[in-house]
Enzyme design. Sequence first.
Site, PDB file in Angstrom:
ATOM      1  N   SER A 162      55.707 -41.279  42.763  1.00 21.33           N
ATOM      2  CA  SER A 162      56.321 -41.290  44.093  1.00 21.33           C
ATOM      3  C   SER A 162      55.543 -40.448  45.089  1.00 21.33           C
ATOM      4  CB  SER A 162      57.767 -40.788  43.987  1.00 21.33           C
ATOM      5  OG  SER A 162      58.523 -41.625  43.141  1.00 21.33           O
ATOM      6  N   THR A 175      56.744 -41.532  36.703  1.00 23.26           N
ATOM      7  CA  THR A 175      57.859 -41.280  35.796  1.00 23.26           C
ATOM      8  C   THR A 175      59.174 -41.794  36.361  1.00 23.26           C
ATOM      9  OG1 THR A 175      56.803 -39.340  34.807  1.00 23.26           O
ATOM     10  CG2 THR A 175      59.196 -39.461  34.668  1.00 23.26           C
ATOM     11  N   CYS A 176      59.446 -41.502  37.618  1.00 24.81           N
ATOM     12  CA  CYS A 176      60.752 -41.833  38.202  1.00 24.81           C
ATOM     13  C   CYS A 176      61.072 -43.316  38.075  1.00 24.81           C
ATOM     14  CB  CYS A 176      60.780 -41.407  39.666  1.00 24.81           C
ATOM     15  SG  CYS A 176      62.339 -41.813  40.482  1.00 24.81           S
ATOM     16  N   CYS A 178      64.108 -41.515  36.670  1.00 26.57           N
ATOM     17  CA  CYS A 178      65.301 -41.642  37.515  1.00 26.57           C
ATOM     18  C   CYS A 178      65.909 -43.042  37.521  1.00 26.57           C
ATOM     19  CB  CYS A 178      64.968 -41.275  38.959  1.00 26.57           C
ATOM     20  SG  CYS A 178      63.780 -39.970  39.197  1.00 26.57           S
ATOM     21  N   LYS A 183      66.990 -44.525  33.954  1.00 25.91           N
ATOM     22  CA  LYS A 183      68.071 -43.655  33.479  1.00 25.91           C
ATOM     23  C   LYS A 183      69.353 -43.904  34.261  1.00 25.91           C
ATOM     24  CE  LYS A 183      68.519 -39.814  35.312  1.00 25.91           C
ATOM     25  NZ  LYS A 183      68.182 -38.503  35.902  1.00 25.91           N
ATOM     26  N   TYR A 232      68.940 -30.860  31.959  1.00 23.52           N
ATOM     27  CA  TYR A 232      69.604 -32.028  32.539  1.00 23.52           C
ATOM     28  C   TYR A 232      69.257 -33.312  31.800  1.00 23.52           C
ATOM     29  CZ  TYR A 232      65.372 -33.580  35.004  1.00 23.52           C
ATOM     30  OH  TYR A 232      64.122 -34.055  35.312  1.00 23.52           O
ATOM     31  N   GLU A 259      72.255 -35.503  30.140  1.00 27.47           N
ATOM     32  CA  GLU A 259      72.438 -36.852  30.678  1.00 27.47           C
ATOM     33  C   GLU A 259      72.406 -37.895  29.562  1.00 27.47           C
ATOM     34  OE1 GLU A 259      70.771 -36.633  35.266  1.00 27.47           O
ATOM     35  OE2 GLU A 259      69.358 -37.068  33.659  1.00 27.47           O
ATOM     36  N   ARG A 296      69.130 -24.352  21.382  1.00 26.87           N
ATOM     37  CA  ARG A 296      68.890 -23.026  20.827  1.00 26.87           C
ATOM     38  C   ARG A 296      69.504 -21.914  21.671  1.00 26.87           C
ATOM     39  NH1 ARG A 296      62.427 -21.989  22.032  1.00 26.87           N
ATOM     40  NH2 ARG A 296      62.547 -22.086  24.320  1.00 26.87           N
ATOM     41  N   ARG A 330      71.362 -24.052  32.176  1.00 22.27           N
ATOM     42  CA  ARG A 330      71.380 -22.619  32.479  1.00 22.27           C
ATOM     43  C   ARG A 330      70.859 -22.283  33.872  1.00 22.27           C
ATOM     44  NH1 ARG A 330      66.294 -20.259  31.224  1.00 22.27           N
ATOM     45  NH2 ARG A 330      64.824 -21.743  30.290  1.00 22.27           N
ATOM     46  N   GLY A 366      62.096 -30.027  27.877  1.00 19.04           N
ATOM     47  CA  GLY A 366      61.280 -29.629  29.011  1.00 19.04           C
ATOM     48  C   GLY A 366      60.044 -30.499  29.187  1.00 19.04           C
ATOM     49  N   HIS A 385      91.912 -39.035  53.413  1.00  9.83           N
ATOM     50  CA  HIS A 385      92.922 -39.011  52.352  1.00  9.83           C
ATOM     51  C   HIS A 385      93.262 -40.436  51.903  1.00  9.83           C
ATOM     52  CE1 HIS A 385      96.204 -37.280  50.069  1.00  9.83           C
ATOM     53  NE2 HIS A 385      96.989 -38.245  50.536  1.00  9.83           N
ATOM     54  N   GLU A 401      87.877 -34.647  50.103  1.00  9.84           N
ATOM     55  CA  GLU A 401      88.671 -33.914  51.093  1.00  9.84           C
ATOM     56  C   GLU A 401      89.007 -32.504  50.621  1.00  9.84           C
ATOM     57  OE1 GLU A 401      92.812 -35.076  51.801  1.00  9.84           O
ATOM     58  OE2 GLU A 401      92.720 -36.284  49.980  1.00  9.84           O
TER      59      GLU A 401
END
Length: 453
Positions: A12, A39-40, A45, A48, A174, A178, A195, A201, A258, A433, A438
């Site tokens: 990208s 990759t995306c 992205c 996935k 993530y 996911e 681990r 985190r 990672g 609503h 909201e």
Amino acid sequence: MDYDLFVIGAGSGGVRAARWASRLGAKVAIAEERFLGGTCVNVGCIPKKLFYYGAHHAHSIEESRGFGWSGDMSFDWRILRNNQAAEVRRLNGIYENLLNSAGVDIHPQRAELTAPKHLHLVDGAEHTAERVLLATGGAPQVPDFPGSERALISDDLFELDELPERLLIIGGGYIAVEFASIFAALGSEVVLSYRGGTLLRHFDADISRCVLAELRRSGVSVRLNCDIERLDPEGHLHRVSFAGGDAETFEQVLCATGRAPRLGAIAAGAGELALTETGKVAVDADFATSIPHLYALGDIIEGPELTPVAIAEAMNFAERAYGGSTEELDYANIPTAVFTQPSVGTAGPTEAEAREMLGEDIDIYRTEFRHLKHTLSGSEERTMMKLIVRRSTDVVLAVHVVGLDAGEIVQGFAAAVRAGVTKSQLDGTIGIHPTAAEELVTLREPLQGATAT
């Protein structure tokens, strides 16, 4: 010079930089050894998110019974896999057309920087360019333990012949959460082994807590502080030995531990490439590296590893290099999403980061509730929404959401946070609503003396 700009990597960021530089009058070429879109588009992205939609339908079918729907439906993994692959091929063609229409020369092969301004292509061709841009992205990292070469990486999941009956996912970021959420919804028995003691985190602690609870509620066996010692074949299965002596068999094992920058496009003769402490390429405000005439952007430099960030960097690079701009890219309050079930949307610092910056000069507004949809669906899924506000100025610093369509909700609020919206302005906004969103304009009382746990 053969070219004003030669881009290595057609993800990208690389594609946008090539197109925009060409639009600004530069003569541009781009080389890509694998697939257009990076990759995306191909193994990230887009496919996935299509898998995520498939998983979402699994939940919706079950939940529809509470709304009066009945009847059985079956799931065919290969249909989902093949349909997403067809969409990826369509996008590959779009990227090719975009480059061609912009007048960019495409070299569908590996390119290597051999000296400043000099490139070597696999077919033997040599080219020169006044500027070379490295936009090669990242690659999945696999931890080093006996048998780790037998494990899958995230790229492999989009080509599996069969949906695994039992899947072990190693990791706590993530990508790991996911895919744990997706494959559990599609029917796999999923074990998530990490681990560390906290999933996600780098996200707000309330987000981590909620995602952990929802993963477990959906049937994922989450094992924290759990190390893998070795992976051995056992017939057509994998025998995994955990620290502590336990061993189990799985049909597939995924390492989602990672990613690392792809730096193989730099030959030794090009010069010494300075790296940051985390192993990424060091660049200045112009995206210039320590090698003369070499620039870098996207996942290989410091910053959020997000497609929109790479695109923004590409635009900024092209404008500064060829458009006369002196404006630096602003990385503040970049929103992001995690496509679990339910999803995550976030913009701004975590509570821990805000407290580190401002001490007690913050107020926390938080609510957790069962979505209106689930009063009939039967699901016990919870929604969490959180605002972090600087008390002395009333400025909203961050918005964090876990729940249905969290990314869609936070995208709009991210613009408000970036514009400096105050809590009083949110309070003065009339809510729509009944919606979940909201809640973010009706939160009135800050938590008293409480922090995320």
